[in-house]
Enzyme design. Structure first.
Site, PDB file in Angstrom:
ATOM      1  N   LYS A  15       0.995   3.056   2.470  1.00  0.00           N
ATOM      2  CA  LYS A  15       0.534   4.294   1.808  1.00  0.00           C
ATOM      3  C   LYS A  15       1.420   4.640   0.616  1.00  0.00           C
ATOM      4  O   LYS A  15       0.928   4.855  -0.489  1.00  0.00           O
ATOM      5  CB  LYS A  15       0.520   5.461   2.819  1.00  0.00           C
ATOM      6  CG  LYS A  15      -0.340   5.177   4.056  1.00  0.00           C
ATOM      7  CD  LYS A  15      -0.386   6.358   5.011  1.00  0.00           C
ATOM      8  CE  LYS A  15       0.912   6.668   5.720  1.00  0.00           C
ATOM      9  NZ  LYS A  15       1.400   5.579   6.610  1.00  0.00           N
ATOM     10  N   ARG A  90      -1.615  14.353  10.248  1.00  0.00           N
ATOM     11  CA  ARG A  90      -1.306  13.368  11.289  1.00  0.00           C
ATOM     12  C   ARG A  90      -1.764  13.829  12.668  1.00  0.00           C
ATOM     13  O   ARG A  90      -1.560  13.102  13.637  1.00  0.00           O
ATOM     14  CB  ARG A  90       0.204  13.142  11.340  1.00  0.00           C
ATOM     15  CG  ARG A  90       0.694  11.930  10.539  1.00  0.00           C
ATOM     16  CD  ARG A  90       2.202  11.996  10.537  1.00  0.00           C
ATOM     17  NE  ARG A  90       2.904  10.749  10.529  1.00  0.00           N
ATOM     18  CZ  ARG A  90       3.473  10.219   9.462  1.00  0.00           C
ATOM     19  NH1 ARG A  90       3.328  10.762   8.275  1.00  0.00           N
ATOM     20  NH2 ARG A  90       4.185   9.120   9.577  1.00  0.00           N
ATOM     21  N   ARG A 124      11.764  -2.770   5.288  1.00  0.00           N
ATOM     22  CA  ARG A 124      11.562  -1.823   4.169  1.00  0.00           C
ATOM     23  C   ARG A 124      12.903  -1.364   3.596  1.00  0.00           C
ATOM     24  O   ARG A 124      13.838  -1.056   4.317  1.00  0.00           O
ATOM     25  CB  ARG A 124      10.777  -0.603   4.659  1.00  0.00           C
ATOM     26  CG  ARG A 124      10.705   0.504   3.596  1.00  0.00           C
ATOM     27  CD  ARG A 124       9.621   1.517   3.835  1.00  0.00           C
ATOM     28  NE  ARG A 124       9.687   2.175   5.125  1.00  0.00           N
ATOM     29  CZ  ARG A 124       8.722   2.959   5.603  1.00  0.00           C
ATOM     30  NH1 ARG A 124       7.621   3.157   4.901  1.00  0.00           N
ATOM     31  NH2 ARG A 124       8.852   3.520   6.776  1.00  0.00           N
ATOM     32  N   ARG A 152      16.026   3.371   5.567  1.00  0.00           N
ATOM     33  CA  ARG A 152      15.864   4.632   6.296  1.00  0.00           C
ATOM     34  C   ARG A 152      16.399   4.510   7.708  1.00  0.00           C
ATOM     35  O   ARG A 152      16.225   3.483   8.347  1.00  0.00           O
ATOM     36  CB  ARG A 152      14.381   5.016   6.347  1.00  0.00           C
ATOM     37  CG  ARG A 152      13.943   5.867   5.185  1.00  0.00           C
ATOM     38  CD  ARG A 152      12.447   5.976   5.072  1.00  0.00           C
ATOM     39  NE  ARG A 152      11.786   6.377   6.312  1.00  0.00           N
ATOM     40  CZ  ARG A 152      10.471   6.528   6.427  1.00  0.00           C
ATOM     41  NH1 ARG A 152       9.689   6.307   5.394  1.00  0.00           N
ATOM     42  NH2 ARG A 152       9.942   6.886   7.573  1.00  0.00           N
ATOM     43  N   ARG A 163       7.033   5.458  16.931  1.00  0.00           N
ATOM     44  CA  ARG A 163       6.155   5.948  15.853  1.00  0.00           C
ATOM     45  C   ARG A 163       4.748   5.371  15.986  1.00  0.00           C
ATOM     46  O   ARG A 163       3.763   6.063  15.721  1.00  0.00           O
ATOM     47  CB  ARG A 163       6.765   5.597  14.486  1.00  0.00           C
ATOM     48  CG  ARG A 163       7.922   6.526  14.161  1.00  0.00           C
ATOM     49  CD  ARG A 163       8.917   5.908  13.211  1.00  0.00           C
ATOM     50  NE  ARG A 163       8.402   5.684  11.882  1.00  0.00           N
ATOM     51  CZ  ARG A 163       9.026   4.940  10.966  1.00  0.00           C
ATOM     52  NH1 ARG A 163      10.178   4.368  11.254  1.00  0.00           N
ATOM     53  NH2 ARG A 163       8.501   4.786   9.783  1.00  0.00           N
TER      54      ARG A 163
HETATM   55  P1  ADP Z   1       3.838   3.679   4.530  1.00  0.00           P
HETATM   56  O1  ADP Z   1       4.040   4.632   3.383  1.00  0.00           O
HETATM   57  O2  ADP Z   1       2.395   3.558   4.926  1.00  0.00           O
HETATM   58  O3  ADP Z   1       4.732   3.953   5.697  1.00  0.00           O
HETATM   59  P2  ADP Z   1       5.091   1.701   2.757  1.00  0.00           P
HETATM   60  O4  ADP Z   1       4.300   1.786   1.512  1.00  0.00           O
HETATM   61  O5  ADP Z   1       6.432   2.337   2.763  1.00  0.00           O
HETATM   62  O6  ADP Z   1       4.211   2.230   4.018  1.00  0.00           O
HETATM   63  O7  ADP Z   1       5.233   0.144   3.150  1.00  0.00           O
HETATM   64  C1  ADP Z   1       5.982  -0.270   4.283  1.00  0.00           C
HETATM   65  C2  ADP Z   1       6.710  -1.584   3.959  1.00  0.00           C
HETATM   66  O8  ADP Z   1       5.744  -2.632   3.853  1.00  0.00           O
HETATM   67  C3  ADP Z   1       7.461  -1.570   2.633  1.00  0.00           C
HETATM   68  O9  ADP Z   1       8.637  -2.334   2.793  1.00  0.00           O
HETATM   69  C4  ADP Z   1       6.494  -2.223   1.648  1.00  0.00           C
HETATM   70  O10 ADP Z   1       7.177  -2.921   0.604  1.00  0.00           O
HETATM   71  C5  ADP Z   1       5.749  -3.205   2.544  1.00  0.00           C
HETATM   72  N1  ADP Z   1       4.345  -3.389   2.166  1.00  0.00           N
HETATM   73  C6  ADP Z   1       3.479  -2.462   1.705  1.00  0.00           C
HETATM   74  N2  ADP Z   1       2.246  -2.989   1.483  1.00  0.00           N
HETATM   75  C7  ADP Z   1       2.344  -4.296   1.846  1.00  0.00           C
HETATM   76  C8  ADP Z   1       1.412  -5.399   1.858  1.00  0.00           C
HETATM   77  N3  ADP Z   1       0.132  -5.245   1.467  1.00  0.00           N
HETATM   78  N4  ADP Z   1       1.866  -6.603   2.289  1.00  0.00           N
HETATM   79  C9  ADP Z   1       3.160  -6.764   2.700  1.00  0.00           C
HETATM   80  N5  ADP Z   1       4.078  -5.768   2.714  1.00  0.00           N
HETATM   81  C10 ADP Z   1       3.681  -4.551   2.290  1.00  0.00           C
HETATM   82  P1  ADP Z   2       6.002   6.403   7.881  1.00  0.00           P
HETATM   83  O1  ADP Z   2       4.787   6.381   7.028  1.00  0.00           O
HETATM   84  O2  ADP Z   2       6.896   5.244   7.700  1.00  0.00           O
HETATM   85  O3  ADP Z   2       5.693   6.693   9.325  1.00  0.00           O
HETATM   86  P2  ADP Z   2       6.767   9.051   6.855  1.00  0.00           P
HETATM   87  O4  ADP Z   2       7.742   9.063   5.759  1.00  0.00           O
HETATM   88  O5  ADP Z   2       5.359   9.419   6.572  1.00  0.00           O
HETATM   89  O6  ADP Z   2       6.918   7.621   7.510  1.00  0.00           O
HETATM   90  O7  ADP Z   2       7.259  10.011   8.027  1.00  0.00           O
HETATM   91  C1  ADP Z   2       8.573   9.904   8.565  1.00  0.00           C
HETATM   92  C2  ADP Z   2       8.695  10.856   9.753  1.00  0.00           C
HETATM   93  O8  ADP Z   2       8.511  12.221   9.295  1.00  0.00           O
HETATM   94  C3  ADP Z   2       7.652  10.687  10.851  1.00  0.00           C
HETATM   95  O9  ADP Z   2       8.029   9.698  11.811  1.00  0.00           O
HETATM   96  C4  ADP Z   2       7.610  12.084  11.463  1.00  0.00           C
HETATM   97  O10 ADP Z   2       8.734  12.320  12.291  1.00  0.00           O
HETATM   98  C5  ADP Z   2       7.761  12.974  10.229  1.00  0.00           C
HETATM   99  N1  ADP Z   2       6.460  13.341   9.611  1.00  0.00           N
HETATM  100  C6  ADP Z   2       6.028  13.010   8.362  1.00  0.00           C
HETATM  101  N2  ADP Z   2       4.824  13.544   8.123  1.00  0.00           N
HETATM  102  C7  ADP Z   2       4.468  14.224   9.238  1.00  0.00           C
HETATM  103  C8  ADP Z   2       3.320  14.969   9.620  1.00  0.00           C
HETATM  104  N3  ADP Z   2       2.274  15.128   8.792  1.00  0.00           N
HETATM  105  N4  ADP Z   2       3.305  15.508  10.875  1.00  0.00           N
HETATM  106  C9  ADP Z   2       4.346  15.365  11.719  1.00  0.00           C
HETATM  107  N5  ADP Z   2       5.456  14.679  11.425  1.00  0.00           N
HETATM  108  C10 ADP Z   2       5.524  14.100  10.194  1.00  0.00           C
END
Ligand code: ADP
Ligand code: ADP
Length: 207
Positions: A15, A90, A124, A152, A163
């Site tokens: 995302k 979420r 990541r 992170r 998660r």
């Molecule tokens: P989210 O915001 O949904 O948690 P991220 O955009 O942070 O996900 O992506 C999670 C990890 O996966 C990052 O290290 C990113 O570089 C990698 N990533 C994202 N999209 C892809 C893809 N299409 N193929 C392989 N790795 C990806």
């Molecule tokens: P990722 O996409 O890798 O799961 P985020 O950066 O979106 O990570 O979220 C990191 C953490 O922040 C989540 O594991 C949760 O604890 C909290 N969080 C983020 N967005 C929300 C939400 N909309 N509702 C509840 N908790 C959230």
């Protein structure tokens, strides 16, 4: 497109990675609750103190905290023509609250199987200066910035499993909720970053 866009999917779906292209296409600002919470944690604010333990455990932060954050954010001027929500809503409660305060045009669901998620999350890395997201294997950072990348605290194997359970139990039911409203577009997220992005852009361009 008049309303807001939701980027939906499990942790690590891509995302945040895809958000930049959507922001460039639509000029809507990205609203990431994860980024907002991390800022609150590092500033040591009351909200950050309340959220920190949930985040480190990989559990969702309580709905009232999140809804308060979003309510405040949507009052800012740049949100008046809709925003790009990333990682929000979420829970069904968050989605119900959102439907009262914003109009959604589309929900983009990036679908990635659980087997790929752990490797994506554990590899990541983030650039604290630009906010750009990298991956040690799938999207390596340029050599010149490698020294400043951070990982992170919650991007470890045990937290990612919590998660993922939170995602399956509390968040994934939202997909059928939005599907029944005719808002959901499914994207196969298990392909290259570029291909996934091209698909999203072409779906949004048709809207
Ligand atoms: P989210 O915001 O949904 O948690 P991220 O955009 O942070 O996900 O992506 C999670 C990890 O996966 C990052 O290290 C990113 O570089 C990698 N990533 C994202 N999209 C892809 C893809 N299409 N193929 C392989 N790795 C990806
Ligand atoms: P990722 O996409 O890798 O799961 P985020 O950066 O979106 O990570 O979220 C990191 C953490 O922040 C989540 O594991 C949760 O604890 C909290 N969080 C983020 N967005 C929300 C939400 N909309 N509702 C509840 N908790 C959230």
């Amino acid at each position: 497109m008049k309303g807001s866009i939701v980027l939906f999917g499990p942790p690590g779906a891509g995302k945040g990675t895809q958000a930049n292209r959507i922001v460039s296409l639509t000029s809507k600002p990205q609203v990431s609750t994860g980024d907002m919470l991390r800022q609150a944690v590092s500033s040591g604010s009351e909200l950050g103190v309340a959220a920190r333990a949930f985040m480190e455990a990989g559990e969702l932060v309580p709905d009232d905290v999140i809804i308060g954050l979003i309510n405040q954010r949507l009052k800012e001027e740049d949100a008046s023509s809709g925003v790009l929500f990333d990682g929000f809503p979420r829970t069904i409660a968050q989605a119900e609250e959102l439907s009262k305060i914003a109009q959604l045009s589309v929900v983009i669901s990036i679908e990635v199987p659980d087997e790929s998620i752990v490797e994506r999350i554990v590899g990541r890395r983030m650039d604290p200066e630009t906010g750009n997201i990298y991956h040690i294997k799938f999207n390596p950072a340029p050599e010149s910035i490698a020294h400043r990348l951070i990982q992170r605290k919650d991007d470890n194997e045990s937290t990612v499993r919590t998660r993922l359970s939170a995602y399956h139990e509390q968040t994934s039911p939202l997909a059928s909720w939005y599907e029944s409203q005719g808002l959901l577009i499914k994207i196969n997220g298990n392909r290259s970053i570029k291909k996934v992005g091209d698909d999203i852009i072409s779906e949004l361009s048709d809207k």
